[in-house]
Design an enzyme around this catalytic site. Structure first.
Site, short mmCIF file in Angstrom:
data_model
loop_
_atom_site.label_atom_id
_atom_site.label_comp_id
_atom_site.label_asym_id
_atom_site.label_seq_id
_atom_site.Cartn_x
_atom_site.Cartn_y
_atom_site.Cartn_z
N LYS A 8 0.85 -1.21 0.00
CA LYS A 8 0.00 0.00 0.00
C LYS A 8 0.86 1.24 0.00
CE LYS A 8 0.97 1.31 4.45
NZ LYS A 8 1.70 2.48 4.89
N ASP A 132 -1.96 -1.71 10.35
CA ASP A 132 -2.27 -1.60 8.92
C ASP A 132 -3.06 -2.80 8.38
OD1 ASP A 132 -1.27 0.87 8.27
OD2 ASP A 132 0.69 0.13 7.61
C1 LIG Z 1 2.38 4.45 9.66
C2 LIG Z 1 1.47 3.41 9.04
O1 LIG Z 1 2.20 2.62 8.11
C3 LIG Z 1 0.37 4.12 8.27
O2 LIG Z 1 -0.26 3.27 7.36
C4 LIG Z 1 0.87 2.52 10.08
O3 LIG Z 1 0.12 3.25 11.00
C5 LIG Z 1 1.88 1.65 10.79
O4 LIG Z 1 1.27 0.41 10.91
P1 LIG Z 1 2.06 -0.89 11.41
O5 LIG Z 1 3.43 -0.95 10.80
O6 LIG Z 1 1.11 -2.04 11.20
O7 LIG Z 1 2.20 -0.51 12.90
P2 LIG Z 1 2.30 -1.44 14.19
O8 LIG Z 1 3.24 -2.58 13.93
O9 LIG Z 1 0.95 -1.72 14.70
O10 LIG Z 1 2.99 -0.39 15.16
C6 LIG Z 1 4.39 -0.11 15.19
C7 LIG Z 1 4.62 1.04 16.17
O11 LIG Z 1 4.20 2.29 15.55
C8 LIG Z 1 3.56 3.13 16.49
N1 LIG Z 1 2.19 3.43 16.03
C9 LIG Z 1 1.62 2.69 15.04
C10 LIG Z 1 0.35 3.01 14.59
C11 LIG Z 1 -0.34 4.09 15.18
N2 LIG Z 1 -1.57 4.42 14.79
N3 LIG Z 1 0.24 4.81 16.17
C12 LIG Z 1 1.50 4.51 16.59
O12 LIG Z 1 2.03 5.17 17.48
C13 LIG Z 1 3.61 2.42 17.82
O13 LIG Z 1 4.75 2.86 18.52
C14 LIG Z 1 3.80 0.95 17.42
O14 LIG Z 1 4.47 0.20 18.41
N1 LIG Z 2 5.56 -11.21 7.26
C1 LIG Z 2 6.44 -10.24 7.47
N2 LIG Z 2 7.06 -9.65 6.43
C2 LIG Z 2 7.95 -8.66 6.63
N3 LIG Z 2 8.29 -8.18 7.84
C3 LIG Z 2 7.71 -8.70 8.92
C4 LIG Z 2 6.75 -9.75 8.78
N4 LIG Z 2 6.32 -10.06 10.01
C5 LIG Z 2 6.97 -9.26 10.87
N5 LIG Z 2 7.82 -8.45 10.24
C6 LIG Z 2 8.70 -7.46 10.93
O1 LIG Z 2 7.97 -6.24 10.96
C7 LIG Z 2 8.78 -5.15 10.53
C8 LIG Z 2 7.88 -4.13 9.79
O2 LIG Z 2 7.22 -4.79 8.73
P1 LIG Z 2 7.32 -4.18 7.28
O3 LIG Z 2 8.73 -3.80 7.08
O4 LIG Z 2 6.72 -5.09 6.29
O5 LIG Z 2 6.39 -2.95 7.47
P2 LIG Z 2 6.62 -1.48 7.03
O6 LIG Z 2 7.29 -1.42 5.70
O7 LIG Z 2 7.22 -0.73 8.17
O8 LIG Z 2 5.14 -1.09 6.73
P3 LIG Z 2 4.12 -0.17 7.50
O9 LIG Z 2 4.82 0.52 8.61
O10 LIG Z 2 3.64 0.72 6.42
O11 LIG Z 2 3.07 -1.17 7.94
C9 LIG Z 2 9.86 -5.78 9.66
O12 LIG Z 2 11.04 -5.01 9.69
C10 LIG Z 2 10.03 -7.18 10.25
O13 LIG Z 2 11.01 -7.16 11.26
#
Ligand SMILES: C[C@](O)(CO)[C@H](O)COP(=O)(O)OP(=O)(O)OC[C@H]1O[C@@H](n2ccc(N)nc2=O)[C@H](O)[C@@H]1O
Ligand SMILES: Nc1ncnc2c1ncn2[C@@H]1O[C@H](COP(=O)(O)OP(=O)(O)OP(=O)(O)O)[C@@H](O)[C@H]1O
Length: 279
Positions: A8, A132
């Site tokens: 996305k 997400d």
């Molecule tokens: C920034 C975005 O990519 C926008 O689409 C998402 O909100 C992030 O989604 P995500 O990677 O699935 O996030 P999560 O793995 O749930 O959260 C990672 C960390 O980001 C912060 N986090 C995330 C989502 C949110 N609404 N508020 C936050 O403060 C928190 O510290 C959390 O521990």
């Molecule tokens: N199935 C998976 N594929 C990729 N990374 C994963 C998975 N499960 C857990 N992770 C861990 O979660 C972290 C964040 O995931 P990913 O890198 O795919 O998200 P992102 O690019 O930060 O996306 P967003 O923040 O937009 O959700 C990775 O660095 C990895 O350590």
């Protein structure tokens, strides 16, 4: 069963405020892209996992493992599954690669066992896997609010191409949120983007893109800002960082420009990908 787990981008990302539980309330426009991981879910003798890349932990921290456990616990499923991930979406990219995989597993188990759970219920449940994931379950352009659990599908009347450019260094999502300066940060209006998408107003669309998380991400990885400026200078109509970075996406209707930028960044060693919105 093979499921495409789509990446996305966030066309608009407004961080409204920090909540008492530490998470942040958001207002976003999110769209799925043709770029995807391939996730295969099959019945098996025991739960097992495999992946085409090394270095990704496949333990309780992995969205795929979380999704299998959540489905089994919630619906009392006794069957076991083998899940294979073919990863193409880069990590720490703001492209929701992990989230898309988790959503694909939930949809795969749902289909394999013919569970007949409404998509709204599956989406709400999936927030336990990650913020997400509820959007990834819908897998269609949407307004997304709350911390990501409130998903309302929208129509997109626009047609354009997207170039993704990601520097090597990623941005840890939690760190980006923690570094927001609420005194000075940008608060983009997602309604402008939504209106432009629904009415097919390309100019207004490009002008209304915005992301509160650019400010902290530019501090963590300054190269993101340089890439954005460079792409704007090359003549793209809209350029923005996706999610918490570090991917920058650039929008154009000019295919020659997409090709030119693709070859430039490919030669320079960046992850670069030509894509479009799905839906
Ligand atoms: C920034 C975005 O990519 C926008 O689409 C998402 O909100 C992030 O989604 P995500 O990677 O699935 O996030 P999560 O793995 O749930 O959260 C990672 C960390 O980001 C912060 N986090 C995330 C989502 C949110 N609404 N508020 C936050 O403060 C928190 O510290 C959390 O521990
Ligand atoms: N199935 C998976 N594929 C990729 N990374 C994963 C998975 N499960 C857990 N992770 C861990 O979660 C972290 C964040 O995931 P990913 O890198 O795919 O998200 P992102 O690019 O930060 O996306 P967003 O923040 O937009 O959700 C990775 O660095 C990895 O350590």
């Amino acid at each position: 069963m093979k499921i495409e787990a789509h990446a996305k981008v966030n066309l608009s990302l407004n961080v409204v405020r920090k909540r008492d539980d530490g998470y942040h309330e958001l207002e976003m426009i999110m769209v799925p892209l043709t770029l995807h991981d391939d996730v295969t879910v099959e019945l098996s003798e025991q739960d097992s996992y495999s992946c085409n890349i090394e270095g990704l932990a496949i333990d309780e921290s992995n969205t795929v493992v979380k999704a299998v456990k959540l489905m089994k616990d919630t619906y009392g499923i006794k069957e076991h599954f083998h899940v294979h991930m073919e990863k193409h979406i880069p990590m720490q990219a703001g492209l929701a690669g992990g989230s898309a995989d988790g959503a694909a597993v939930m949809k795969g188990i749902h289909a394999l066992l013919d569970l007949k759970v409404p998509i709204s219920e599956l989406s709400m449940l999936s927030k336990q896997v990650g913020a997400d994931v509820p959007f990834c379950v819908y897998d269609t352009p949407a307004v997304v609010k709350g911390i990501g659990e409130d998903v309302t599908p929208i129509n997109c009347q626009l047609d354009f191409e997207i170039l993704l450019v990601k520097p090597q260094e990623g941005v840890p999502t939690g760190k980006a949120f923690s570094m927001i300066d609420f005194q000075t940060c940008e608060h983009p209006d997602y309604r402008k983007v939504q209106h432009a998408m629904e009415t097919g107003d390309y100019k207004a669309f490009c002008e209304s893109l915005g992301n509160t998380l650019e400010q902290p991400a530019f501090q963590i990885v300054p190269l993101i800002k340089d890439i954005k400026q460079e792409l704007l200078g090359m003549g793209f109509d809209g350029v923005l960082m996706s999610g918490s970075g570090s991917t920058v996406f650039a929008i154009s209707k000019n295919h020659a420009l997409i090709e030119e930028a693709y070859h430039k960044y490919d030669k320079e060693g960046y992850f670069v990908y030509k894509t479009k919105i799905i839906g």
